[in-house]
Design a protein around this motif. Structure first.
Motif, mmCIF file in Angstrom:
data_model
loop_
_atom_site.group_PDB
_atom_site.id
_atom_site.type_symbol
_atom_site.label_atom_id
_atom_site.label_comp_id
_atom_site.label_asym_id
_atom_site.label_seq_id
_atom_site.Cartn_x
_atom_site.Cartn_y
_atom_site.Cartn_z
ATOM 1 N N GLY A 28 0.813 -1.213 0.000
ATOM 2 C CA GLY A 28 0.000 0.000 0.000
ATOM 3 C C GLY A 28 0.842 1.257 0.000
ATOM 4 N N GLU A 29 1.910 1.270 0.809
ATOM 5 C CA GLU A 29 2.792 2.435 0.860
ATOM 6 C C GLU A 29 3.504 2.632 -0.477
ATOM 7 O OE1 GLU A 29 5.131 1.278 4.195
ATOM 8 O OE2 GLU A 29 3.905 2.382 5.648
ATOM 9 N N ALA A 30 3.913 1.528 -1.103
ATOM 10 C CA ALA A 30 4.587 1.634 -2.397
ATOM 11 C C ALA A 30 3.647 2.165 -3.471
ATOM 12 C CB ALA A 30 5.148 0.275 -2.805
ATOM 13 N N LEU A 31 2.407 1.699 -3.477
ATOM 14 C CA LEU A 31 1.425 2.200 -4.450
ATOM 15 C C LEU A 31 1.170 3.684 -4.251
ATOM 16 C CD1 LEU A 31 -1.070 -0.799 -4.433
ATOM 17 C CD2 LEU A 31 0.276 -0.020 -6.403
ATOM 18 N N ASP A 32 1.161 4.110 -3.000
ATOM 19 C CA ASP A 32 1.018 5.532 -2.694
ATOM 20 C C ASP A 32 2.192 6.305 -3.282
ATOM 21 O OD1 ASP A 32 -0.019 7.842 -1.627
ATOM 22 O OD2 ASP A 32 0.755 7.497 0.390
ATOM 23 N N ALA A 33 3.406 5.771 -3.102
ATOM 24 C CA ALA A 33 4.605 6.418 -3.636
ATOM 25 C C ALA A 33 4.602 6.459 -5.154
ATOM 26 C CB ALA A 33 5.855 5.692 -3.133
ATOM 27 N N LEU A 34 3.939 5.484 -5.775
ATOM 28 C CA LEU A 34 3.861 5.415 -7.233
ATOM 29 C C LEU A 34 2.681 6.213 -7.791
ATOM 30 C CD1 LEU A 34 4.788 1.646 -7.639
ATOM 31 C CD2 LEU A 34 6.212 3.613 -8.205
ATOM 32 N N ASP A 35 2.101 7.054 -6.956
ATOM 33 C CA ASP A 35 1.040 7.981 -7.376
ATOM 34 C C ASP A 35 -0.230 7.294 -7.868
ATOM 35 O OD1 ASP A 35 2.496 10.161 -6.660
ATOM 36 O OD2 ASP A 35 3.121 10.708 -8.674
ATOM 37 N N ALA A 36 -0.593 6.155 -7.249
ATOM 38 C CA ALA A 36 -1.911 5.574 -7.538
ATOM 39 C C ALA A 36 -2.990 6.577 -7.149
ATOM 40 C CB ALA A 36 -2.094 4.279 -6.754
ATOM 41 N N LEU A 37 -3.995 6.727 -8.003
ATOM 42 C CA LEU A 37 -5.073 7.667 -7.707
ATOM 43 C C LEU A 37 -5.921 7.197 -6.537
ATOM 44 C CD1 LEU A 37 -6.224 8.495 -11.354
ATOM 45 C CD2 LEU A 37 -4.689 9.813 -9.888
ATOM 46 N N SER A 38 -6.054 5.867 -6.382
ATOM 47 C CA SER A 38 -6.767 5.297 -5.244
ATOM 48 C C SER A 38 -6.305 3.854 -5.077
ATOM 49 C CB SER A 38 -8.284 5.339 -5.461
ATOM 50 O OG SER A 38 -8.663 4.497 -6.551
ATOM 51 N N VAL A 39 -6.452 3.341 -3.859
ATOM 52 C CA VAL A 39 -6.088 1.954 -3.545
ATOM 53 C C VAL A 39 -7.182 1.373 -2.666
ATOM 54 C CG1 VAL A 39 -4.405 0.404 -2.484
ATOM 55 C CG2 VAL A 39 -3.615 2.468 -3.648
ATOM 56 N N SER A 40 -7.702 0.205 -3.052
ATOM 57 C CA SER A 40 -8.694 -0.480 -2.229
ATOM 58 C C SER A 40 -8.207 -1.888 -1.918
ATOM 59 C CB SER A 40 -10.051 -0.539 -2.942
ATOM 60 O OG SER A 40 -9.964 -1.287 -4.143
ATOM 61 N N VAL A 41 -8.629 -2.398 -0.754
ATOM 62 C CA VAL A 41 -8.238 -3.736 -0.308
ATOM 63 C C VAL A 41 -9.503 -4.522 0.005
ATOM 64 C CG1 VAL A 41 -6.899 -5.071 1.366
ATOM 65 C CG2 VAL A 41 -6.122 -2.787 0.688
ATOM 66 N N GLU A 42 -9.604 -5.748 -0.519
ATOM 67 C CA GLU A 42 -10.763 -6.600 -0.266
ATOM 68 C C GLU A 42 -10.305 -8.039 -0.107
ATOM 69 O OE1 GLU A 42 -12.226 -7.294 -4.849
ATOM 70 O OE2 GLU A 42 -12.517 -5.291 -3.967
ATOM 71 N N ASP A 43 -11.182 -8.871 0.410
ATOM 72 C CA ASP A 43 -10.872 -10.284 0.630
ATOM 73 C C ASP A 43 -10.803 -11.002 -0.717
ATOM 74 O OD1 ASP A 43 -10.559 -12.873 1.516
ATOM 75 O OD2 ASP A 43 -12.384 -12.906 2.734
ATOM 76 N N ALA A 44 -9.619 -11.552 -1.038
ATOM 77 C CA ALA A 44 -9.469 -12.276 -2.305
ATOM 78 C C ALA A 44 -10.300 -13.550 -2.329
ATOM 79 C CB ALA A 44 -7.996 -12.598 -2.550
ATOM 80 N N ASP A 45 -10.719 -14.022 -1.152
ATOM 81 C CA ASP A 45 -11.512 -15.257 -1.065
ATOM 82 C C ASP A 45 -12.983 -14.972 -0.788
ATOM 83 O OD1 ASP A 45 -9.280 -17.064 -1.411
ATOM 84 O OD2 ASP A 45 -8.657 -16.494 0.614
ATOM 85 N N ALA A 46 -13.413 -13.738 -1.010
ATOM 86 C CA ALA A 46 -14.817 -13.393 -0.791
ATOM 87 C C ALA A 46 -15.728 -14.272 -1.638
ATOM 88 C CB ALA A 46 -15.055 -11.920 -1.121
ATOM 89 N N MET A 47 -16.873 -14.631 -1.062
ATOM 90 C CA MET A 47 -17.880 -15.454 -1.719
ATOM 91 C C MET A 47 -17.411 -16.889 -1.942
ATOM 92 S SD MET A 47 -20.100 -13.105 -1.822
ATOM 93 C CE MET A 47 -21.418 -13.926 -2.717
ATOM 94 N N THR A 48 -16.386 -17.316 -1.168
ATOM 95 C CA THR A 48 -15.941 -18.714 -1.190
ATOM 96 C C THR A 48 -15.955 -19.236 0.236
ATOM 97 O OG1 THR A 48 -13.570 -18.364 -0.801
ATOM 98 C CG2 THR A 48 -14.364 -18.074 -3.068
#
Length: 305
Positions: A28-48
């Protein structure tokens, strides 16, 4: 920025990553440094069957940064920026155990208005500001960099960029010869020109960044040379490098060789916890010290004897 500015026709793209729980913060910190306009985090195993509940108390931080397997979605202004971010992340030591799931276009919206709403004038010092083209400079601004979001990294919104520019402003005049290594949008080179530099070289491994730097320099009435890294020759009064810790360690002998006796080296893209490893990497040539800190990021500098 490149010709594909926020007012252009570039389509936004999402970079989708699968990240284990222990790497969420670093990614997340690296994406911030790379000027991502937004970053979201979700469960990769959602709905399983492997889906995990992750709740915190109202108004309190979540109990964990993410799930055992998190899907991280980062928005970038165009495909080139998303793919460059994927390449840079993949080279980092903290990316072990992570994987790039894909890069995908985002359905069309009014991205001009959305992007512009996220970029306001940025104060570097009370009299030095970064101002997008759709804003008027603040009344107190004496030096202004005109910069819009586009292909190359570096808009002044991230602490690493602000710290580099603040150092340059508070140490003006910076000396005539300046090297901006890993120039991105060219913002640091332009900042140096605004504070006394006259012989400026900006280099980057990405040809799009080189072109962006040239365009931004012209937009700011700044004279500089821009090219690929092999264009970097000789010694300079000031060497700037706002990258990330891993490439900065690899580049230590090269960057130090470009600093003239009495000149300064200014490094950014470093997390506070990485200070000791950077000091160790540069110790054979220069004694780095922490000169500034903001939001967990540090600026490290050294003066060559």
């Amino acid at each position: 920025m490149s010709a594909d500015s926020a007012a252009g026709a570039a389509t936004p793209f999402e970079l989708v990553l699968v990240v284990p729980e222990g790497a969420i913060e670093a990614v997340g910190e690296a994406l911030d440094a790379l000027d991502a306009l937004s970053v979201s985090v979700e469960d990769a195993d959602a709905m399983t069957e492997a889906e995990q509940a992750l709740f915190g108390e109202p108004g309190m931080p979540p109990p964990k940064e993410g799930w055992q397997r998190s899907r991280v979605v980062a928005l970038f202004p165009d495909e080139a920026a998303a793919r460059e971010a994927a390449t840079l992340l993949s080279a980092q030591d903290f990316f072990d155990g992570c994987r790039v799931q894909g890069v995908r276009a985002v359905p069309e919206q009014d991205w001009v208005r959305l992007t512009q709403s996220q970029f306001e004038p940025v104060e570097i010092t009370p009299t030095f500001w970064i101002v997008p083209s759709w804003h008027e400079p603040p009344a107190q601004a004496r030096e202004v960099i005109r910069l819009d979001p586009g292909l190359a990294f570096g808009t002044g919104t991230h602490p690493t960029t602000r710290m580099c520019l603040r150092w340059t402003a508070t140490h003006a005049p910076v000396g005539p010869r300046v090297l901006d290594y890993g120039c991105g949008s060219g913002i640091l080179a332009i900042g140096a020109a605004k504070h006394g530099a006259r012989d400026i070289l900006a280099v980057d491994i990405d040809p799009a960044a080189v072109e962006s730097t040239r365009l931004n320099a012209n937009a700011n009435s700044v004279a500089l040379q821009a090219g690929l890294p092999d264009a970097a020759k000789g010694e300079h009064d000031l060497v700037l490098a706002n990258i990330l810790a891993t490439p900065l360690k690899v580049l230590a002998p090269l960057l130090c060789s470009h600093v003239r006796p009495g000149g300064h080296l200014v490094l950014a893209g470093i997390l506070a916890r990485q200070a000791d490893e950077l000091r160790e990497a540069y110790a054979p040539w220069l004694a780095l010290e922490v000169s500034d800190e903001e939001d967990g990021w540090i600026l490290m500098t050294a003066r060559k004897p």
